[in-house]
Design a protein around this motif. Structure first.
Motif: not given
Ligand code: ATP
Length: 225
Positions: A2-3, A62-69, A79-81, A145-149
């Motif tokens: 998943g994205l 996100f998109d294969g990359e660990n963004i937890t920290r 790209g996560v807004r 790319q990923l919009l959290l609204l």
């Protein structure tokens, strides 16, 4: 893959367990709508995905990359807004200035066209209506790319709501959306998949049909729907 993949995310505030092991996934191009009672953890989930809060444990990929920290500005740059319940626009700047300042991946003109902002590009933040402010915030989110609204419809009048739905449909053609929505009918209309959050846990993630037909979710949350 998943994205976005959220795995066993946990976040506490003192003795309060806001997220109690949240696992979900978002496919590229999908619209997921999060529903759940007050205090379910919806905003905290957004905060933990976008780096505003650090989870106690669990992972966000996100998109294969660990963004937890990662910090909020790093996550945004990837790209996560997001938009906030309280709309965040600089009052002393014009619409065009707000967008030029906030956008770093897309031409401001393109973002303004998407949300019909060209005609009001010289208006200052302080003189915008709530609907216009929300569109400025959405256009900035659309730079990613990923919009959290978060609750995009709150405070809008009945005439503005269908227009907002149109804007979301336009964005959904190009972007991946996650929405927090209190109105269940609206949530089911907009969603490819619905995420039901309750007391920090995912009761279910599935198509509106699947969620409506889930006996446990009916009993615990949807009641008579
Ligand atoms: P709502 O629909 O009312 O916005 P929500 O589903 O977004 O609710 P959250 O705001 O994520 O829920 O809150 C989840 C729980 O975590 C609540 O019990 C809340 O009081 C608590 N909480 C959230 N943020 C904080 C904080 N910064 N400090 C202390 N407690 C917090």
């Amino acid at each position: 893959m998943g994205l976005l993949e959220v795995n066993d995310l946990r976040r506490t505030f003192g003795g309060i367990v806001a997220l109690d092991g949240v696992t979900l996934d978002v496919e590229r191009g999908e619209t997921n709508v999060i529903i759940g009672p007050n205090g379910a953890g919806k905003t905290t989930l957004f905060n933990c995905i976008t780096g505003y809060h650090m989870p106690d444990s669990g992972t966000v990929v996100f998109d294969g990359e660990n963004i937890t920290r990662k910090r909020d500005y790093e996550v945004a740059r990837m790209g996560v807004r997001r938009t906030f319940q309280e709309v965040d626009v600089f009052d002393e700047l014009t619409v065009a200035e707000n967008i030029s300042l906030g956008a770093f991946q897309t031409e401001p003109r393109e973002l303004m066209d998407l949300l019909d902002l060209m005609d009001i590009r010289h208006k200052r933040g302080e003189s915008l209506t709530l609907f216009e402010r929300k569109r400025v915030a959405l256009s900035l989110a659309a730079d990613g790319q990923l919009l959290l609204l978060d609750e995009v419809f709150s405070g809008l009048n009945p005439a503005e709501k269908p227009a907002m739905i149109e804007y979301l449909n336009t964005l959904a053609r190009e972007k991946t959306l996650m929405l927090i929505e209190h109105d269940i009918e609206t949530a089911f209309d907009l969603a490819d998949r619905v995420i039901v959050l309750s007391q920090g846990s995912v009761l279910g993630q599935g198509t509106p049909e699947a969620i409506k037909n889930d006996d446990r979710i009916q009993q615990e949350y949807l009641g008579e729907m």
